[in-house]
Scaffold this active site. Sequence first.
Site, PDB file in Angstrom:
ATOM      1  N   GLU A  69       0.837  -1.222   0.000  1.00  0.00           N
ATOM      2  CA  GLU A  69       0.000   0.000   0.000  1.00  0.00           C
ATOM      3  C   GLU A  69       0.862   1.259   0.000  1.00  0.00           C
ATOM      4  O   GLU A  69       0.583   2.225   0.695  1.00  0.00           O
ATOM      5  CB  GLU A  69      -0.952   0.027   1.203  1.00  0.00           C
ATOM      6  CG  GLU A  69      -1.984  -1.086   1.225  1.00  0.00           C
ATOM      7  CD  GLU A  69      -2.940  -1.051   0.040  1.00  0.00           C
ATOM      8  OE1 GLU A  69      -3.048   0.002  -0.630  1.00  0.00           O
ATOM      9  OE2 GLU A  69      -3.575  -2.093  -0.222  1.00  0.00           O
TER      10      GLU A  69
HETATM   11  C1  LIG Z   1       2.562  -9.987   0.442  1.00  0.00           C
HETATM   12  C2  LIG Z   1       2.326  -8.923  -0.579  1.00  0.00           C
HETATM   13  C3  LIG Z   1       1.046  -8.663  -1.010  1.00  0.00           C
HETATM   14  C4  LIG Z   1       0.813  -7.720  -2.010  1.00  0.00           C
HETATM   15  N1  LIG Z   1      -0.454  -7.560  -2.510  1.00  0.00           N
HETATM   16  C5  LIG Z   1      -0.622  -6.798  -3.603  1.00  0.00           C
HETATM   17  C6  LIG Z   1      -1.889  -6.754  -4.272  1.00  0.00           C
HETATM   18  O1  LIG Z   1      -2.854  -7.389  -3.840  1.00  0.00           O
HETATM   19  N2  LIG Z   1      -2.013  -5.999  -5.392  1.00  0.00           N
HETATM   20  C7  LIG Z   1      -0.973  -5.290  -5.896  1.00  0.00           C
HETATM   21  O2  LIG Z   1      -1.150  -4.615  -6.902  1.00  0.00           O
HETATM   22  N3  LIG Z   1       0.248  -5.300  -5.301  1.00  0.00           N
HETATM   23  C8  LIG Z   1       0.447  -6.040  -4.177  1.00  0.00           C
HETATM   24  N4  LIG Z   1       1.673  -6.091  -3.581  1.00  0.00           N
HETATM   25  C9  LIG Z   1       2.765  -5.341  -4.163  1.00  0.00           C
HETATM   26  C10 LIG Z   1       3.193  -4.165  -3.313  1.00  0.00           C
HETATM   27  O3  LIG Z   1       2.221  -3.145  -3.361  1.00  0.00           O
HETATM   28  C11 LIG Z   1       4.569  -3.721  -3.825  1.00  0.00           C
HETATM   29  O4  LIG Z   1       5.501  -4.710  -3.405  1.00  0.00           O
HETATM   30  C12 LIG Z   1       4.954  -2.344  -3.331  1.00  0.00           C
HETATM   31  O5  LIG Z   1       4.168  -1.367  -3.924  1.00  0.00           O
HETATM   32  C13 LIG Z   1       6.432  -2.035  -3.624  1.00  0.00           C
HETATM   33  O6  LIG Z   1       6.718  -2.257  -4.974  1.00  0.00           O
HETATM   34  P1  LIG Z   1       7.983  -3.161  -5.362  1.00  0.00           P
HETATM   35  O7  LIG Z   1       7.899  -4.438  -4.627  1.00  0.00           O
HETATM   36  O8  LIG Z   1       8.067  -3.204  -6.830  1.00  0.00           O
HETATM   37  O9  LIG Z   1       9.218  -2.380  -4.764  1.00  0.00           O
HETATM   38  P2  LIG Z   1       9.984  -1.140  -5.498  1.00  0.00           P
HETATM   39  O10 LIG Z   1       9.006  -0.155  -6.000  1.00  0.00           O
HETATM   40  O11 LIG Z   1      10.993  -1.700  -6.434  1.00  0.00           O
HETATM   41  O12 LIG Z   1      10.709  -0.534  -4.230  1.00  0.00           O
HETATM   42  C14 LIG Z   1      11.913  -1.078  -3.677  1.00  0.00           C
HETATM   43  C15 LIG Z   1      12.496  -0.063  -2.688  1.00  0.00           C
HETATM   44  O13 LIG Z   1      12.798   1.151  -3.379  1.00  0.00           O
HETATM   45  C16 LIG Z   1      12.137   2.238  -2.766  1.00  0.00           C
HETATM   46  N5  LIG Z   1      11.690   3.177  -3.801  1.00  0.00           N
HETATM   47  C17 LIG Z   1      11.017   2.907  -4.939  1.00  0.00           C
HETATM   48  N6  LIG Z   1      10.767   4.042  -5.611  1.00  0.00           N
HETATM   49  C18 LIG Z   1      11.264   5.052  -4.881  1.00  0.00           C
HETATM   50  C19 LIG Z   1      11.319   6.463  -5.026  1.00  0.00           C
HETATM   51  N7  LIG Z   1      10.763   7.083  -6.074  1.00  0.00           N
HETATM   52  N8  LIG Z   1      11.918   7.191  -4.069  1.00  0.00           N
HETATM   53  C20 LIG Z   1      12.460   6.602  -2.996  1.00  0.00           C
HETATM   54  N9  LIG Z   1      12.447   5.277  -2.790  1.00  0.00           N
HETATM   55  C21 LIG Z   1      11.865   4.507  -3.721  1.00  0.00           C
HETATM   56  C22 LIG Z   1      10.941   1.640  -2.032  1.00  0.00           C
HETATM   57  O14 LIG Z   1      10.527   2.449  -0.951  1.00  0.00           O
HETATM   58  C23 LIG Z   1      11.511   0.309  -1.575  1.00  0.00           C
HETATM   59  O15 LIG Z   1      12.213   0.446  -0.370  1.00  0.00           O
HETATM   60  C24 LIG Z   1       1.906  -6.993  -2.542  1.00  0.00           C
HETATM   61  C25 LIG Z   1       3.206  -7.224  -2.066  1.00  0.00           C
HETATM   62  C26 LIG Z   1       3.418  -8.182  -1.111  1.00  0.00           C
HETATM   63  C27 LIG Z   1       4.833  -8.429  -0.648  1.00  0.00           C
END
Ligand SMILES: Cc1cc2nc3c(=O)[nH]c(=O)nc-3n(C[C@H](O)[C@H](O)[C@H](O)COP(=O)(O)OP(=O)(O)OC[C@H]3O[C@@H](n4cnc5c(N)ncnc54)[C@H](O)[C@@H]3O)c2cc1C
Length: 451
Positions: free
Chosen positions: A293
């Site tokens: 979220e």
């Molecule tokens: C158990 C679980 C359930 C989930 N359920 C859903 C779901 O039902 N539907 C859905 O759509 N998604 C879901 N997600 C996905 C979740 O919303 C994402 O994992 C989350 O938004 C982070 O995206 P990412 O994993 O690609 O990490 P990234 O976006 O790659 O982020 C990695 C790191 O980089 C940092 N970062 C990224 N961009 C920036 C920036 N611009 N500035 C500073 N820091 C940054 C982040 O804070 C983080 O620490 C789920 C994830 C998990 C683990």
Amino acid sequence: MPRMLTGEFTGTMALTEPHAGSSLADIKTTAVKQDDGSYRVKGSKIYISGGDHELSDNIVHLVLAKVPGGPGGVKGISLFAVPKYRLNEDASVGERNDVHLTGLIHKLGYRGTTSTALSFGDEGECYGYLIGEEHFGLRYMFKMMNEARIAVGFGASMVGYRGYQYSLDYAKDRTQGRIAPNNKPEDAATAIINHGDVKRMLLAQKAYSEGGISLCLYGSNLIDRINTCEDETLKNELTELLDLLTPVLKAWPSEYGPKANDLGIQVLGGAGYTREYQAEQFWRDNRLNPIHEGTNGVQALDLSFRKLWQKGGLGIQILKREITQDLESITTPESAQLAGKLMPYMGHLHEVLVHLSKVLQTEEAVTLTGNAQALMNIFASIVLSWIWIRQASKAEQLLSTTQDAEQQNFYKGKIQAAKYFIDWELPLVKRDIELLTNTNSVCTDMQTEWF
Ligand SMILES: Cc1cc2nc3c(=O)[nH]c(=O)nc-3n(C[C@H](O)[C@H](O)[C@H](O)COP(=O)(O)OP(=O)(O)OC[C@H]3O[C@@H](n4cnc5c(N)ncnc54)[C@H](O)[C@@H]3O)c2cc1C
């Protein structure tokens, strides 16, 4: 919708793609309009909770996708309902839609729900139905996500609270050692709850989890007041306040819920590190909350670059008014003392914001990308101190109205947790105040090659 409400159908939020999590502007899933008004969806989504299972008759995916030819970035994102099974003319469940499970994700915790990788439109036959208008998808999704963010805050605090209760019970039961410094070997071993350091760990858990619950109740109450308010000016003010607080409602409880669970493990000692006891499961489950979220890093950026400044800082003005009103109306001595301790931090926050408003006009603005968490710490700690003082003040008022020992203990516990928060947690933000006031650039100056 009726069948979703009865639980016959379940739903998902399908936003994340393998290459696009925090940055939804970069999603690649497409939706092409057909003559009959429906769309054909094509793309891959990942981490979708409840994305496939056999617990309901149908699964309705709410999918973010881009209609070719639309604007770039988030302005080109639209929202579609994509069912696992299409519906017949009579609304009965019909043939399988072209959406498929391509993988199950095996998680650290949160194992009560499946986490899935989904593929839409492998055979070009994935039917999707536009929700609202094209290109407004993210706005619609946020309508749901803002409340979902409070739900994440609640969930994180509740799991924190569960760990607190669990370790509290353990600490009352487990005996170990004697109370320093006057311990005598011939004395019976004491319950560990009598050790000062164990009390510290329990108090911290209480302060984090009950503080988080109270904060989220405040946020939920704002939503209720907005929905029922007939005075337009007040309604706009409350909406602004909720908007400002939303990153805190999500990020603070989800940062501190797992911290509480970490302390819960510590209270159990070696037992906390074993699978025999549930303490480790609470931590594993809660560890998701700072990630989904909108990661807490993204929440801090939202607060630092947007929410604190929007509409000329209207939200922060309203918040200051609310806090000041509450603090000035305190009539009980202990809470008044706590309010006196919080007041200077309000001044510090004001000074930090005045300084930042100038920094943001310069090239040094980039330092705030590295210092956003520090600003979140200051802001959230002040909000949580206020939330705790509200509880303490109420508890102090009610304490004198009851002779019931259990109720008295409840109120005394609230007052003590408020004292813990103001004396132990709030002063920690002095470091953050210094970092921001000095426009510290240690994080942003660091070069990739230097790691
Ligand atoms: C158990 C679980 C359930 C989930 N359920 C859903 C779901 O039902 N539907 C859905 O759509 N998604 C879901 N997600 C996905 C979740 O919303 C994402 O994992 C989350 O938004 C982070 O995206 P990412 O994993 O690609 O990490 P990234 O976006 O790659 O982020 C990695 C790191 O980089 C940092 N970062 C990224 N961009 C920036 C920036 N611009 N500035 C500073 N820091 C940054 C982040 O804070 C983080 O620490 C789920 C994830 C998990 C683990």
